[in-house]
Scaffold this active site. Structure first.
Site, PDB file in Angstrom:
ATOM      1  N   HIS A  19       0.816  -1.225   0.000  1.00 45.51           N
ATOM      2  CA  HIS A  19       0.000   0.000   0.000  1.00 45.51           C
ATOM      3  C   HIS A  19       0.850   1.277   0.000  1.00 45.51           C
ATOM      4  O   HIS A  19       0.328   2.372  -0.223  1.00 45.51           O
ATOM      5  CB  HIS A  19      -0.933   0.051   1.217  1.00 45.51           C
ATOM      6  CG  HIS A  19      -2.006  -0.993   1.192  1.00 45.51           C
ATOM      7  ND1 HIS A  19      -2.880  -1.138   0.132  1.00 45.51           N
ATOM      8  CD2 HIS A  19      -2.354  -1.957   2.091  1.00 45.51           C
ATOM      9  CE1 HIS A  19      -3.712  -2.147   0.380  1.00 45.51           C
ATOM     10  NE2 HIS A  19      -3.408  -2.668   1.555  1.00 45.51           N
ATOM     11  N   ASP A  27      -2.799 -10.560  -2.648  1.00 45.08           N
ATOM     12  CA  ASP A  27      -3.389 -10.079  -1.395  1.00 45.08           C
ATOM     13  C   ASP A  27      -4.856  -9.701  -1.667  1.00 45.08           C
ATOM     14  O   ASP A  27      -5.210  -9.341  -2.785  1.00 45.08           O
ATOM     15  CB  ASP A  27      -2.605  -8.839  -0.929  1.00 45.08           C
ATOM     16  CG  ASP A  27      -2.972  -8.383   0.475  1.00 45.08           C
ATOM     17  OD1 ASP A  27      -2.237  -8.721   1.416  1.00 45.08           O
ATOM     18  OD2 ASP A  27      -3.995  -7.678   0.614  1.00 45.08           O
ATOM     19  N   HIS A  35      -6.343  -7.154  -0.806  1.00 47.10           N
ATOM     20  CA  HIS A  35      -6.444  -5.708  -1.054  1.00 47.10           C
ATOM     21  C   HIS A  35      -5.651  -5.324  -2.308  1.00 47.10           C
ATOM     22  O   HIS A  35      -4.612  -5.938  -2.594  1.00 47.10           O
ATOM     23  CB  HIS A  35      -5.883  -4.919   0.131  1.00 47.10           C
ATOM     24  CG  HIS A  35      -6.555  -5.231   1.434  1.00 47.10           C
ATOM     25  ND1 HIS A  35      -6.047  -6.142   2.321  1.00 47.10           N
ATOM     26  CD2 HIS A  35      -7.694  -4.744   1.984  1.00 47.10           C
ATOM     27  CE1 HIS A  35      -6.852  -6.210   3.380  1.00 47.10           C
ATOM     28  NE2 HIS A  35      -7.861  -5.378   3.198  1.00 47.10           N
ATOM     29  N   ASP A  71      -4.648 -12.739   3.234  1.00 46.95           N
ATOM     30  CA  ASP A  71      -5.865 -12.277   3.907  1.00 46.95           C
ATOM     31  C   ASP A  71      -7.134 -12.545   3.098  1.00 46.95           C
ATOM     32  O   ASP A  71      -8.231 -12.194   3.524  1.00 46.95           O
ATOM     33  CB  ASP A  71      -5.759 -10.784   4.276  1.00 46.95           C
ATOM     34  CG  ASP A  71      -5.088  -9.945   3.206  1.00 46.95           C
ATOM     35  OD1 ASP A  71      -4.826 -10.467   2.098  1.00 46.95           O
ATOM     36  OD2 ASP A  71      -4.818  -8.757   3.466  1.00 46.95           O
TER      37      ASP A  71
HETATM   38 ZN    ZN Z   1      -4.213  -7.169   2.495  1.00 42.75          ZN
END
Ligand code: ZN
Length: 305
Positions: free
Chosen positions: A126, A163, A165, A243
């Site tokens: 991120h 991931d 995200h 995740d």
């Molecule tokens: Zn994540």
């Protein structure tokens, strides 16, 4: 060629409190499961060195890197965004996390290892060129890619981010850099929300909440595998977030260990074809301890075989 597992004890020193899901215990869960599986006996372990400022400047703005060095608190904490916190030892952990990725590139490119996994934290995907975000300080996988292009003059690197995200930081850093093919799968709509359509070398793959292994695999086959193969990468990098596991309540995917095993084997086949099997995977998310340990173990096993 051998497999190397790279980490450093300092990666456990970034600790933002018992309530925070991105905890030092994540690394214990991985190590415990590797030992229990027996896999620990057949892997080479290496201790990371710190990344240098010059290595970080390849992926991040100089002013941003220097700001993180300057704002490290002697005690207490500094809040960088709503969920990204710097404690007194956070910078040290982040330097070893990025440095593990630099070391992994060096070992792969110097034929000292065939595949590498960096068990590090804080995670990185991120973190944008000039912004900390989503638990991430330095973008570890972007530092690896830039180091491979800078030091070893690579011209085609595939980064696969599974991931749950979106890897907004990695997209930000490589949006105008066609040497990198960036593939990111993620739950959508979900954090970090305002994801754009990407471009010819940024392959964003939004998937709905509830996506299971069948849906994930179908999308990877239809949207990614041929394009990665056609790109003929000289190195495959993985932002390995776990995740999306169904036991992980951070998000709403329903992936299981066999899905992480599957995608790793698919990528390994492409690596075998184009880059002598060379793969570097680095830890991103994954917050359900048992699922994290099991998933990393099958991921490593698939890279080794
Ligand atoms: Zn994540």
């Amino acid at each position: 060629m051998s497999f190397v597992f790279i980490s450093h004890p300092a990666c456990a020193l970034h600790d933002v409190g018992d309530e925070h899901p991105e905890s030092p215990e994540r690394l214990d869960a991985i190590n415990d499961r590797l030992i229990a599986s027996g896999l620990d006996y057949s892997i080479l372990r290496a201790e990371a060195a710190k990344a240098t400022r010059k290595q970080l400047y390849l992926a991040h703005d100089k002013t941003y890197v220097d700001k993180l060095f300057a704002c490290t608190p002697k005690e207490g904490k500094v809040q960088l965004d709503d969920d990204t916190t710097m404690m007194p030892r956070s910078l040290e952990a982040a330097l070893y996390a990025a440095g593990a990725n630099v070391m992994a590139v060096d070992m792969l490119m110097q034929d000292k290892a065939g595949q590498a996994f960096c068990a590090v934290r804080p995670p990185g995907h991120h973190a944008e060129r000039d912004k900390a975000m989503g638990f991430c300080l330095f973008n570890n996988i972007a530092v690896a890619a830039h180091w491979a292009m800078h030091k070893y003059k690579l011209e085609r690197i595939a980064i696969v981010d599974f991931d749950v995200h979106h890897g907004n930081g990695t997209e930000d850093i490589f949006f105008d850099d066609e040497r990198v093919l960036f593939c990111s799968s993620y739950e959508y709509p979900f954090y970090p929300f305002n994801v754009g359509p990407g471009n010819a070398h940024i392959l964003n793959m939004p998937l709905p909440p509830g996506t299971d292994g069948d849906g994930f695999r179908e999308a990877v086959i239809n949207q990614w595998l041929d394009k990665i193969d056609a790109f003929a990468p000289q190195l495959i990098l993985i932002s390995a977030g776990f995740d999306g596991h169904y036991e992980d309540d951070m998000a709403h995917f329903r992936l299981v260990e066999t899905d992480y095993d599957w995608i790793t084997r698919e990528l390994k086949q492409i690596a075998n074809k184009h880059c002598n099997g060379k793969m570097l995977s680095t830890l991103e998310g994954g917050y359900a301890m048992s699922a994290l340990g099991r998933s990393v173990t099958v991921h490593i096993k698939a890279m080794m075989e």
